[in-house]
Design an enzyme around this catalytic site. Structure first.
Site, PDB file in Angstrom:
ATOM      1  N   ASP A  59      17.565  46.230   2.916  1.00  0.00           N
ATOM      2  CA  ASP A  59      16.704  45.851   4.051  1.00  0.00           C
ATOM      3  C   ASP A  59      16.794  46.865   5.193  1.00  0.00           C
ATOM      4  OD1 ASP A  59      14.881  44.287   5.365  1.00  0.00           O
ATOM      5  OD2 ASP A  59      16.315  42.729   5.957  1.00  0.00           O
TER       6      ASP A  59
ATOM      7  N   HIS B 290      10.336  53.203   3.300  1.00  0.00           N
ATOM      8  CA  HIS B 290      10.581  52.826   1.900  1.00  0.00           C
ATOM      9  C   HIS B 290      10.917  54.060   1.067  1.00  0.00           C
ATOM     10  CE1 HIS B 290       9.456  48.864   2.959  1.00  0.00           C
ATOM     11  NE2 HIS B 290       8.150  49.095   3.076  1.00  0.00           N
TER      12      HIS B 290
ATOM     13  N   LEU C 212      26.656  51.710 -16.386  1.00  0.00           N
ATOM     14  CA  LEU C 212      26.243  50.759 -15.349  1.00  0.00           C
ATOM     15  C   LEU C 212      24.924  50.072 -15.711  1.00  0.00           C
ATOM     16  CD1 LEU C 212      26.519  49.991 -12.131  1.00  0.00           C
ATOM     17  CD2 LEU C 212      24.813  51.785 -11.865  1.00  0.00           C
TER      18      LEU C 212
HETATM   19  C1  IPE Z   1      14.450  40.753   1.580  1.00  0.00           C
HETATM   20  O1  IPE Z   1      14.061  41.425   2.708  1.00  0.00           O
HETATM   21  C2  IPE Z   1      13.733  41.295   0.387  1.00  0.00           C
HETATM   22  C3  IPE Z   1      14.042  42.664   0.025  1.00  0.00           C
HETATM   23  C4  IPE Z   1      14.921  43.452   0.572  1.00  0.00           C
HETATM   24  C5  IPE Z   1      13.302  43.183  -1.095  1.00  0.00           C
HETATM   25  P1  IPE Z   1      12.906  40.888   3.669  1.00  0.00           P
HETATM   26  O2  IPE Z   1      12.776  41.894   4.747  1.00  0.00           O
HETATM   27  O3  IPE Z   1      11.699  40.583   2.889  1.00  0.00           O
HETATM   28  O4  IPE Z   1      13.539  39.531   4.194  1.00  0.00           O
HETATM   29  P2  IPE Z   1      13.232  38.668   5.493  1.00  0.00           P
HETATM   30  O5  IPE Z   1      11.747  38.439   5.529  1.00  0.00           O
HETATM   31  O6  IPE Z   1      13.701  39.474   6.664  1.00  0.00           O
HETATM   32  O7  IPE Z   1      14.030  37.434   5.318  1.00  0.00           O
HETATM   33  C1  IPE Z   2      13.251  46.310   2.913  1.00  0.00           C
HETATM   34  O1  IPE Z   2      12.878  46.849   4.118  1.00  0.00           O
HETATM   35  C2  IPE Z   2      12.315  46.686   1.807  1.00  0.00           C
HETATM   36  C3  IPE Z   2      11.512  45.574   1.291  1.00  0.00           C
HETATM   37  C4  IPE Z   2      11.548  44.340   1.669  1.00  0.00           C
HETATM   38  C5  IPE Z   2      10.583  45.914   0.236  1.00  0.00           C
HETATM   39  P1  IPE Z   2      11.864  46.113   5.080  1.00  0.00           P
HETATM   40  O2  IPE Z   2      10.507  46.634   4.783  1.00  0.00           O
HETATM   41  O3  IPE Z   2      12.013  44.648   4.979  1.00  0.00           O
HETATM   42  O4  IPE Z   2      12.353  46.637   6.484  1.00  0.00           O
HETATM   43  P2  IPE Z   2      12.368  45.836   7.835  1.00  0.00           P
HETATM   44  O5  IPE Z   2      13.113  44.577   7.616  1.00  0.00           O
HETATM   45  O6  IPE Z   2      10.938  45.587   8.202  1.00  0.00           O
HETATM   46  O7  IPE Z   2      13.054  46.745   8.782  1.00  0.00           O
HETATM   47 MG    MG Z   3      13.144  43.316   5.996  1.00  0.00          MG
END
Ligand code: IPE
Ligand code: IPE
Ligand code: MG
Length: 257
Positions: free
Chosen positions: A37, A54, A148
């Protein structure tokens, strides 16, 4: 091949300029799961589009897979796209799906040479065909490897997974192939995507959020959680080693004394 010298190293002391992390190589977690995240916030802080976050996060995957493999982790499960992430703008969803294909195109050979078994958890039937085919081909190519296991969670949701398992079990019961009395924890585990895998010993969530976001709900019953404020694109090998060092200081009681 990762893990080559693992057996001979009892206590591996990492001594680099910036770190002094001691890891007991006999007690490396078998299964580590990560909620990757903070890509969006990483990009925002640099005035870049979210998709650049990403892309930067994809580089981190490479680093962390390598580190986990070298440390002798058996299973690494990375949350890449949740069942709730479809709510995002369609351009972002497409960019994420394209990155899955790009990651496999770029990294599969090296992963394969290092004995990695590439697997996915989640309902990939709902992914764009290109992504689905690429994942299926990668699974086929690496399925007999011995290193792994890298699980990529794609269109994964812990609740969705449990619903799927309940439906499968209900069908077996209605067809007379399974007795209600024989439904137990093992049977349920056998109907999850992680069938035959150990539960995660540790779940890591970077980016500062303190929640599970529908990740591995059944499997995390006794996982150790490790949170950090680092955004995923900034997460480094030493952060993984730090997390494992903290894990090794914990006392896992599993309800005992
Ligand atoms: C969780 O992150 C899903 C992934 C990392 C793929 P999100 O960014 O979607 O989660 P919330 O919305 O903050 O809970
Ligand atoms: C995690 O990063 C990647 C996915 C959920 C695919 P985010 O895109 O959720 O990044 P934030 O939370 O907005 O910073
Ligand atoms: Mg996120």
């Amino acid at each position: 091949m990762f893990r080559s010298e693992r057996k001979t190293l009892k206590l591996f002391k990492f001594k680099k300029e910036e770190e002094n992390i001691e890891l007991d190589m006999e007690r490396i977690p078998k299964h580590i799961a990560i909620i990757m995240d903070g890509n969006g916030r990483w990009a925002k802080a640099r005035k870049l589009p979210r998709t650049m976050g990403h892309r930067a996060g994809m580089k981190t995957i490479k680093t962390i897979v390598r580190e986990a493999g070298e440390l002798g982790v058996g299973y690494l499960t990375l949350y890449a796209f949740s069942t709730e992430n479809w709510k995002r703008p369609s351009e972002e969803v497409s960019a994420l799906m394209d990155l899955v294909v790009e990651f496999i195109d770029k990294e599969l050979n090296e992963l394969h040479e290092n004995g990695v078994i590439l697997n996915s958890i989640g309902d990939i039937s709902k992914l764009p065909e290109k992504a689905r085919k690429s994942i299926e081909a990668a699974k086929r190519k690496t399925k007999n490897n011995k290193g792994l296991t890298l699980n990529i969670a794609l269109n994964y949701g812990g609740r969705d997974e449990i619903v799927k398992g309940v439906k499968e079990i209900a069908s077996l019961v209605s067809e007379g192939k399974l007795k209600i009395e024989d439904i137990n924890e093992k049977e349920i585990s056998n109907h999850l995507y992680t069938k035959n895998m150990p539960d995660p010993d540790m779940i890591i969530r970077p980016s500062g959020e303190l929640r599970v976001s529908n990740y591995l709900l059944w499997q995390s019953a006794y996982s150790e959680f490790w949170f950090s404020n680092i955004n995923w694109p900034d997460f480094q090998a030493k952060d993984l080693r730090n997390a494992i060092a903290d894990y090794q200081k914990r006392n896992r009681r599993f309800g005992g004394v």
